[in-house]
Every structure is written in C-alpha cells, then in structure tokens.
Design an enzyme around this catalytic site. Sequence first.
Site, mmCIF file in Angstrom:
data_model
loop_
_atom_site.group_PDB
_atom_site.id
_atom_site.type_symbol
_atom_site.label_atom_id
_atom_site.label_comp_id
_atom_site.label_asym_id
_atom_site.label_seq_id
_atom_site.Cartn_x
_atom_site.Cartn_y
_atom_site.Cartn_z
ATOM 1 N N ARG A 91 0.857 -1.185 0.000
ATOM 2 C CA ARG A 91 0.000 0.000 0.000
ATOM 3 C C ARG A 91 0.893 1.234 0.000
ATOM 4 N NH1 ARG A 91 -3.102 3.187 4.569
ATOM 5 N NH2 ARG A 91 -4.434 4.391 3.203
ATOM 6 N N HIS A 180 -7.850 7.002 0.130
ATOM 7 C CA HIS A 180 -8.774 5.856 0.326
ATOM 8 C C HIS A 180 -9.218 5.266 -1.017
ATOM 9 C CE1 HIS A 180 -10.278 7.630 4.435
ATOM 10 N NE2 HIS A 180 -9.288 6.761 4.635
ATOM 11 N N GLU A 386 -9.441 -3.431 1.951
ATOM 12 C CA GLU A 386 -8.365 -2.821 1.176
ATOM 13 C C GLU A 386 -7.280 -3.836 0.829
ATOM 14 O OE1 GLU A 386 -7.579 1.520 2.441
ATOM 15 O OE2 GLU A 386 -8.637 0.624 4.118
#
Length: 401
Positions: A91, A180, A386
């Site tokens: 990420r 996000h 996620e």
Amino acid sequence: MKILVINAGSSSIKYQLLDMENEKLLAKGLVERIGELEYSSLTHKANGNSTTIMRPLQDHAQGLEFVLSTLVDSELGVIKSLDEISAVGHRIVHGSEKYNSAVLVNDEVIKDIKDFIALAPLHMPANLLGIEACKKVMPGKKNVAVFDTAFHTTMPDYAYMYAVPHSWYEDFRVRKYGFHGTSHEYIANELSRVLGKDIKDLKIISCHIGNGASICAVKNGQCIDTTMGFTPLEGLVMGTRSGDIDPAVVEYMSNKTGMDIHEVITALNKKSGLLGLSEHYSDHRDIMKYSNEGDKKSMLARKKFVYVIKKYIGAYAAAMNGVDAIAFSAGIGENSYEMREEVMQDMEYLGINFDKEANKNFERGVNYKLSKDTSKVSVYVIPTDEEMSIARQTKYVLGNL
Ligand code: AMP
C-alpha cells in the site's frame, strides 16, 4: 498464487497473506512499535488463533523478517516456504498524477516514491521502508506498488483543480488528489456486483467512514470527485481532522496564539474533528455514548459529523445528475447504525426509502441492504477490504508482465 500484502507505517507493519486462487485469507497480523526495542511485538492471526510475541525489532527489515519467519513457522505458520509467495503488494499512499494504476516496483518507481515524499511526508517514508525491507529480506521477489490515489486520477480537471493561481499547479502540483482510493474502488465494484449491474451503468456514492473518512462519487465506474484533497485533511469531519475549513483561519490562529503554521496545521490534523469539538473523544463510540448521556459538546460533534456527510451526499448526487446506490463502509460506516440512520434522515428528496428496521438489525461483516425494495436509490453496508483490493491489483499486475 499467494500474495503477501504489506501496509507499512512509521513504526508498524500490517500484513495479510492471501491465497488468490480462491481469495482466501491465510494469515494476518501486525508488527508494532518497531524501534522501541523492549516493546516491539508481533500479533499473528491464523487458523483461528491469535498469538502475540514480544521481540526487540530495530527496523522494518527486522520486523519483516519476523513476519516471514512466523509465516513459515512449523507451529504458527501457514506456508512451508517463502517460495510459495508469488509477490508482495504494497500500500503506497501517494502516486501523484503519474500512477493511475498499480505497477511493478523498479528503480524508477522507487525514485518516484522518494520524489512524492513531500506530498505525503507522514506516510511515504514508511511505505518506502516496507518496499526496502522486502527487497533486503526477499531479494528477487516481485514487489507491486498499489497507490491510494490511483483510483482518483480519473477526476475531471474542474473537480481536482483548486481555484488558486494556476502556477501553483504548474510549478508545484497543488491540486486535489484524494485518498482511500483502494477502498472506494473495492466498495464500488462490490456494490455493483451485489446489485447485479455493470458498474459502467451506475452512479455510486461510496462513504468510507472510519477514523479517517472520505466520500467518493463514482460515475460509470470512474471517480469523478472525492472529499479528501491535496492531503487527507480536506472534506469530512474525522476523528481528529477538521475537514473543510477556511484557510484564513491558519494565519488568524497563528497571529492570535503564536503557533507557527506547522503547529496550526498539526492542530487541524491531530486535535480537531470529533476530538476538537467534543474536547475529549476522537473515537466515534465515545461520541455516541456521551452524546446519549447529554454531553453538549459530544452532541454537537455528532451532529456536525453527520451534517457534513449529508451535505456531500447531496453535492455528489448533484455532480452526477442523480445517484443509484450509496454504500457505507469502514469502522463507523460498517458499525454505527445510529450514524447511518441520522445521515439517511430526510433524504426522500433523492428517492431514498431507508429501511430503519433493517439498518438497526443489520448483520456485521457482510454486504447488507439498508433500503426498501421500493427505494429508487439502493443503500448498502459494504465492508471494505483494502488488502483484498491490493492483492487483486497485485495479481493483475503479475498477469500482465
Ligand atoms: P477505522 O478507521 O475504519 O478503523 O474506524 C475507526 C472508527 O470506527 C472509530 O471511531 C471507532 O469508534 C469506530 N468503530 C469501530 N467499531 C465500532 C462499533 N462496533 N460501533 C461503532 N463504531 C465503531
């Protein structure tokens, strides 16, 4: 194909190992307090068990080594050898304007991530540490960078540009980026799947409402606007972030209190939002508890929080010329039926027929319908994932090599 997902923070590493043949979670965990030798620990969850082990960890590489040795451990492990891991998906908070999708990490990507540090100084150095730890501990393993901003790169210029001197954008890339994105992309895809409709035929408002919170307008599968901006400070009221504010307040408060600009911005990031308004509580559960008990400042925080979400839902319905479906997600969105009920109150004008009973009796952790069958707009809870989104994108990148 097994994919390790890494979300590296300044002193932590969150990880998940996923089997992407069947999208099954094999193990997940968290390394905390890296660098605080006597307090460093790993919490590892696999096969229905959770284990916490304390071990001095000097840096992220040591933290990652600990994760990897746990994954192959004869007792706690879920794989026999690290060779079973096809790739690592990272990420990465900021991809600037350059990265509109996930990419295989190479020298150029690492250089770009270093260049983007100024855009997200709190997150990017840690994200980079995660990649560097993987390169050191698992040389030769493929690393994929999945950018939190990528989903928002489809915004039109009139949505992402601020009305400031054009040179601020040309010279310094000052614009709305949004964050996000991995979550909003997952939520929008999942919602279209649940509705049995092609995402290209839908106008979706995705509400990721957690400690950090943002809303995204997704039209025909593409983000057309989102509430976070140049940094994650803009937009909704959050746990400790102010959300939208007149920037003139920064100078005014600096003059009044002697705080420098950095200190005022830090207060807007860390001492504002629910915490600022209530003066005590950044956690939404506390706001609900104390507002229910009559604490005036918590009542105000609760109302303001809901009000701004309502306002943006209306704004994004206007921006898309309507809305077909709304999703609530993340810690507060998935769990607080009161918040959802308050947001959905007086929204009949949009064609929403909200099912209060279903909302109150919702089942946690699953996609759950909150609107009545007669509602023109479908409203759902969609638990975000996620890590799954990162693993899917990592798999996609590997498939295209
Ligand atoms: P996140 O940043 O997505 O992890 O969300 C954190 C927020 O979710 C905190 O403000 C929590 O108060 C809220 N939250 C977590 N669990 C619950 C719950 N069971 N009920 C209400 N709010 C919750």
